[in-house]
Write an enzyme that holds these catalytic residues in place. Structure first.
Site, PDB file in Angstrom:
ATOM      1  N   ASP A 182       0.602   5.128   1.964  1.00 14.72           N
ATOM      2  CA  ASP A 182      -0.083   5.600   3.244  1.00 14.72           C
ATOM      3  C   ASP A 182      -1.157   6.479   2.707  1.00 14.72           C
ATOM      4  OD1 ASP A 182       1.083   3.838   5.045  1.00 14.72           O
ATOM      5  OD2 ASP A 182       2.870   5.421   5.130  1.00 14.72           O
ATOM      6  N   ARG A 211       6.754   7.604  14.120  1.00 12.50           N
ATOM      7  CA  ARG A 211       6.451   8.046  12.708  1.00 12.50           C
ATOM      8  C   ARG A 211       6.182   9.601  12.713  1.00 12.50           C
ATOM      9  NH1 ARG A 211       3.520   5.891   7.951  1.00 12.50           N
ATOM     10  NH2 ARG A 211       3.051   7.637   6.932  1.00 12.50           N
ATOM     11  N   HIS A 270       0.837  -1.264   0.163  1.00 17.88           N
ATOM     12  CA  HIS A 270       0.259  -0.058  -0.156  1.00 17.88           C
ATOM     13  C   HIS A 270       0.818   1.087  -0.013  1.00 17.88           C
ATOM     14  CE1 HIS A 270       1.251  -0.670   4.237  1.00 17.88           C
ATOM     15  NE2 HIS A 270       0.811   0.827   4.365  1.00 17.88           N
ATOM     16  N   HIS A 307       4.746  -0.036   0.284  1.00 20.61           N
ATOM     17  CA  HIS A 307       5.245  -0.649   1.471  1.00 20.61           C
ATOM     18  C   HIS A 307       4.345  -1.723   1.909  1.00 20.61           C
ATOM     19  CE1 HIS A 307       3.689   2.605   3.099  1.00 20.61           C
ATOM     20  NE2 HIS A 307       3.482   2.210   4.433  1.00 20.61           N
TER      21      HIS A 307
HETATM   22 FE   FE2 Z   1       1.950   2.165   5.673  1.00 24.00          FE
END
Ligand code: FE2
Length: 268
Positions: A105, A259, A103, A244
């Site tokens: 993000d 993150r 996918h 990723h």
């Molecule tokens: Fe992700």
């Protein structure tokens, strides 16, 4: 004679990723070194900075060099104390993990964010790798006829937004072939059938085999780098030209990443 930037850029695979050695991200970065990072990021789409042990304040400063940080109010409960733009990514357990598939993000955003930066805080003794796949390469490996077809098609990307405490299912249309705003190159943009259920203007029966073919295609090993996290690693990637996949093979072992998501074009 001017002092040469001490950093070294070591490619990690032919398709994607480079390791940056000789840079302490908690210290100011000189202009020449940052220029080399920008070029390496453009060339390799994924940069790994080993042995950093990056604190949130330093991650924030580093991220701000690349653009405006994304702060999502409804994600505040998941943020690091004092840093609403840095989210804690813990081990949620395999059943709750939403990222164990290829996918990009925030695909259901009108403008998915371009850059993500992860700083390892705690890692399982073994496992928990992340894979990235180069979507320039995936596009270029398609036949000219398939490139022509996909160049005219948009896909429906589904997701869930939270507005004023209300959860809302969202569908956003994006081109299956997107043009990267910095490089001008074409990259595939796709996901699994559960999150990309159909192509615009096609019936479900027509769409499904194409989406399923593309989902298999993006995972071809020659497009992929699999990163084995080491203590202190910081990894940043370009969400506009990579997919990723977070491998969840570490059971209940603790794992924590911090993150940060960055909007906008890199500074130059
Ligand atoms: Fe992700």
């Amino acid at each position: 004679m001017t002092k040469r930037s001490p950093i070294e850029i070591r490619p990690l695979s032919p398709a994607v990723g480079a390791e940056v050695v000789g840079l302490d991200l908690s210290q100011p970065i000189d202009g020449e070194s940052f220029g080399r990072l920008v070029q390496a990021f453009t060339d390799h789409c994924l940069l790994v900075f080993p042995a950093q042990q990056l604190e949130p304040a330093a991650q924030w400063s580093f991220g701000c060099l690349w653009g405006e940080p994304l702060v999502v109010p409804y994600l505040a409960p998941h943020a690091v104390t004092g840093f609403p733009g840095i989210l804690r990514v813990p081990n949620m357990g395999k059943a709750e993990t939403l990222t164990e598939n290829w996918h990009f993000d925030s695909a259901f955003f009108e403008e998915p964010p371009p850059i993500a930066i992860l700083a390892a805080q705690e890692l399982p003794p073994i496992g928990g790798d992340t894979m990235w796949s180069n979507m320039y390469r995936a596009y270029e490996a398609l036949s000219p006829a398939m490139q022509l077809l996909l160049g005219q098609v948009r896909a429906a990307f589904t997701g869930t937004r939270v507005d004023d405490g209300e959860r809302r299912d969202v569908v956003t249309m994006h081109p299956v072939v997107r043009i990267h705003p910095v490089t001008g190159k074409r990259a595939l943009a796709i996901g699994r059938i559960e999150s990309v259920p159909h192509l615009e203007g096609m019936t479900p029966d027509e769409s499904r085999p194409i989406i399923e073919f593309l989902y298999r295609h993006v995972a071809r090993p020659e497009f992929v780098h699999r990163h084995h996290w080491r203590r202190g690693d910081v990894v940043m990637w370009d969400n506009r030209c990579l997919l990723h996949y977070a491998v969840h093979d570490y059971g209940d072992a603790p794992r924590l990443l911090h993150r940060m998501t960055v909007l906008g074009a890199p500074c130059t």
